[in-house]
Design a protein around this motif. Structure first.
Motif, mmCIF file in Angstrom:
data_model
loop_
_atom_site.group_PDB
_atom_site.id
_atom_site.type_symbol
_atom_site.label_atom_id
_atom_site.label_comp_id
_atom_site.label_asym_id
_atom_site.label_seq_id
_atom_site.Cartn_x
_atom_site.Cartn_y
_atom_site.Cartn_z
ATOM 1 N N ARG A 278 0.840 -1.139 0.101
ATOM 2 C CA ARG A 278 -0.055 -0.031 -0.262
ATOM 3 C C ARG A 278 0.935 1.185 -0.005
ATOM 4 O O ARG A 278 1.737 1.345 0.530
ATOM 5 N N LEU A 279 0.294 2.396 -0.751
ATOM 6 C CA LEU A 279 1.405 3.615 -0.777
ATOM 7 C C LEU A 279 0.611 4.359 0.191
ATOM 8 O O LEU A 279 -0.591 4.450 0.312
ATOM 9 N N THR A 280 1.814 5.064 0.967
ATOM 10 C CA THR A 280 1.318 6.139 1.857
ATOM 11 C C THR A 280 2.086 7.436 1.608
ATOM 12 O O THR A 280 3.213 7.059 0.980
ATOM 13 N N TRP A 281 1.748 8.572 2.115
ATOM 14 C CA TRP A 281 2.508 9.549 1.739
ATOM 15 C C TRP A 281 4.010 9.364 2.415
ATOM 16 O O TRP A 281 5.183 9.847 1.602
ATOM 17 N N GLY A 282 4.041 8.824 3.595
ATOM 18 C CA GLY A 282 5.574 8.528 4.027
ATOM 19 C C GLY A 282 6.216 7.599 3.065
ATOM 20 O O GLY A 282 7.378 8.024 2.790
ATOM 21 N N LYS A 283 5.619 6.604 2.592
ATOM 22 C CA LYS A 283 6.474 5.821 1.751
ATOM 23 C C LYS A 283 6.944 6.230 0.284
ATOM 24 O O LYS A 283 7.910 6.277 -0.264
ATOM 25 N N VAL A 284 5.976 7.154 -0.055
ATOM 26 C CA VAL A 284 6.158 7.958 -1.264
ATOM 27 C C VAL A 284 7.245 8.888 -1.284
ATOM 28 O O VAL A 284 8.250 9.129 -1.946
ATOM 29 N N LEU A 285 7.158 9.920 -0.024
ATOM 30 C CA LEU A 285 8.381 10.720 0.080
ATOM 31 C C LEU A 285 9.814 10.222 0.462
ATOM 32 O O LEU A 285 10.772 10.489 0.075
ATOM 33 N N THR A 286 9.695 8.903 1.204
ATOM 34 C CA THR A 286 10.817 8.220 1.475
ATOM 35 C C THR A 286 11.706 7.711 0.296
ATOM 36 O O THR A 286 12.803 7.787 -0.048
ATOM 37 N N ARG A 287 10.896 6.961 -0.727
ATOM 38 C CA ARG A 287 11.270 6.532 -1.946
ATOM 39 C C ARG A 287 11.744 7.443 -2.877
ATOM 40 O O ARG A 287 12.732 7.362 -3.338
ATOM 41 N N ALA B 254 18.480 10.773 -3.386
ATOM 42 C CA ALA B 254 19.965 10.835 -2.890
ATOM 43 C C ALA B 254 20.847 9.974 -3.778
ATOM 44 O O ALA B 254 22.046 10.644 -3.866
ATOM 45 N N TRP B 255 20.750 9.100 -4.354
ATOM 46 C CA TRP B 255 21.769 8.375 -5.240
ATOM 47 C C TRP B 255 21.871 9.285 -6.535
ATOM 48 O O TRP B 255 23.176 9.555 -6.700
ATOM 49 N N PHE B 256 21.003 9.793 -7.224
ATOM 50 C CA PHE B 256 21.181 10.887 -8.051
ATOM 51 C C PHE B 256 22.260 11.919 -7.657
ATOM 52 O O PHE B 256 22.964 12.670 -8.426
ATOM 53 N N GLY B 257 21.571 12.483 -6.611
ATOM 54 C CA GLY B 257 22.489 13.811 -6.274
ATOM 55 C C GLY B 257 23.820 13.394 -5.584
ATOM 56 O O GLY B 257 24.828 14.398 -5.824
ATOM 57 N N LEU B 258 24.029 12.304 -4.994
ATOM 58 C CA LEU B 258 25.395 11.809 -4.665
ATOM 59 C C LEU B 258 26.256 11.543 -5.916
ATOM 60 O O LEU B 258 27.491 12.082 -6.052
ATOM 61 N N PHE B 259 25.775 11.235 -6.938
ATOM 62 C CA PHE B 259 26.304 10.960 -8.222
ATOM 63 C C PHE B 259 26.853 12.274 -8.825
ATOM 64 O O PHE B 259 27.952 12.707 -9.088
ATOM 65 N N LEU C 28 23.727 16.024 -2.874
ATOM 66 C CA LEU C 28 23.100 15.044 -1.969
ATOM 67 C C LEU C 28 21.481 15.705 -1.617
ATOM 68 O O LEU C 28 20.337 15.121 -1.660
ATOM 69 N N VAL C 29 21.692 16.777 -0.990
ATOM 70 C CA VAL C 29 20.454 17.780 -0.418
ATOM 71 C C VAL C 29 19.568 18.029 -1.809
ATOM 72 O O VAL C 29 18.414 18.050 -1.609
ATOM 73 N N ALA C 30 20.262 18.511 -2.774
ATOM 74 C CA ALA C 30 19.412 19.059 -3.813
ATOM 75 C C ALA C 30 18.613 17.811 -4.511
ATOM 76 O O ALA C 30 17.600 17.717 -4.772
ATOM 77 N N GLY C 31 19.294 16.698 -4.632
ATOM 78 C CA GLY C 31 18.696 15.529 -5.338
ATOM 79 C C GLY C 31 17.600 15.007 -4.521
ATOM 80 O O GLY C 31 16.553 14.565 -5.117
ATOM 81 N N MET C 32 17.568 14.935 -3.382
ATOM 82 C CA MET C 32 16.782 14.477 -2.314
ATOM 83 C C MET C 32 15.464 15.446 -2.374
ATOM 84 O O MET C 32 14.378 14.965 -2.677
ATOM 85 N N GLY C 33 15.720 16.704 -2.160
ATOM 86 C CA GLY C 33 14.667 17.859 -2.316
ATOM 87 C C GLY C 33 13.852 17.515 -3.512
ATOM 88 O O GLY C 33 12.647 17.848 -3.528
#
Length: 167
Positions: A64-73, A79-84, A105-110
């Motif tokens: 089941r999808l929730t806002w928490g799961k969507v934002l965490t994913r 984070a991976w893309f921003g780290l790269f 990292l921060v910009a990618g996550m945001g």
């Protein structure tokens, strides 16, 4: 007329399979095992085709999808893309230290969290689950060109007679 046309078509265009049925199996693994047996017996397997009959699209619900799961994913993928990107920037910016990595990292996550939230919010609760789709068939037929079909059918019948518990 149609035979000449079919022979002149490139092999990568969709076309109906041809040949005579030499075996029918409930699973793809069984059909693959039958063709593998033919190959082991030096049968001309270039004449053989596995055809899935009565295809179905099966969608399996994973969670089941929730806002928490969507934002965490979103945060994790960002984070991976921003780290790269941050690592690339730090390689080409001598003396910059860890600053480009942290900023990336921060910009990618945001950004990824914002895009995930917009995508999920735009669905308005219509699809609150994660799923995987798979195309399966009710049965799998093994077809063979007529010139070798009878021999192939006999070989598969002998295999089934020797190993009835495996089929």
């Amino acid at each position: 007329m149609t035979t000449a046309f079919a022979q002149n078509q490139p092999r990568n265009l969709p076309a109906l399979p041809s040949g005579w049925p030499i075996g029918s199996y409930e699973t793809y693994a069984e059909a693959q095992r039958a063709v593998d047996h033919l190959a082991d017996e030096d049968f001309p397997v270039a004449d053989v085709t596995i055809v899935g009959v009565d295809p179905m699209l099966v969608e399996r619900i994973a969670a089941r999808l929730t806002w928490g799961k969507v934002l965490t994913r979103g945060a994790l993928s960002g984070a991976w893309f921003g780290l790269f990107v941050g690592l690339l920037l730090s390689l080409f910016s001598p003396g910059a230290g860890l600053t480009p990595i942290v900023i990336g990292l921060v910009a990618g996550m945001g950004f990824a969290m914002v895009f995930a939230a917009v995508g999920y919010g735009s669905q308005r609760g219509q699809r609150d689950f994660i799923s995987t789709s798979q195309l399966v068939a009710q049965r799998y037929d093994v077809l063979c060109q007529p010139r070798n079909a009878e021999r192939g059918r006999d070989m598969l019948a002998n295999l089934a007679a020797r190993n009835p518990s495996n089929w």
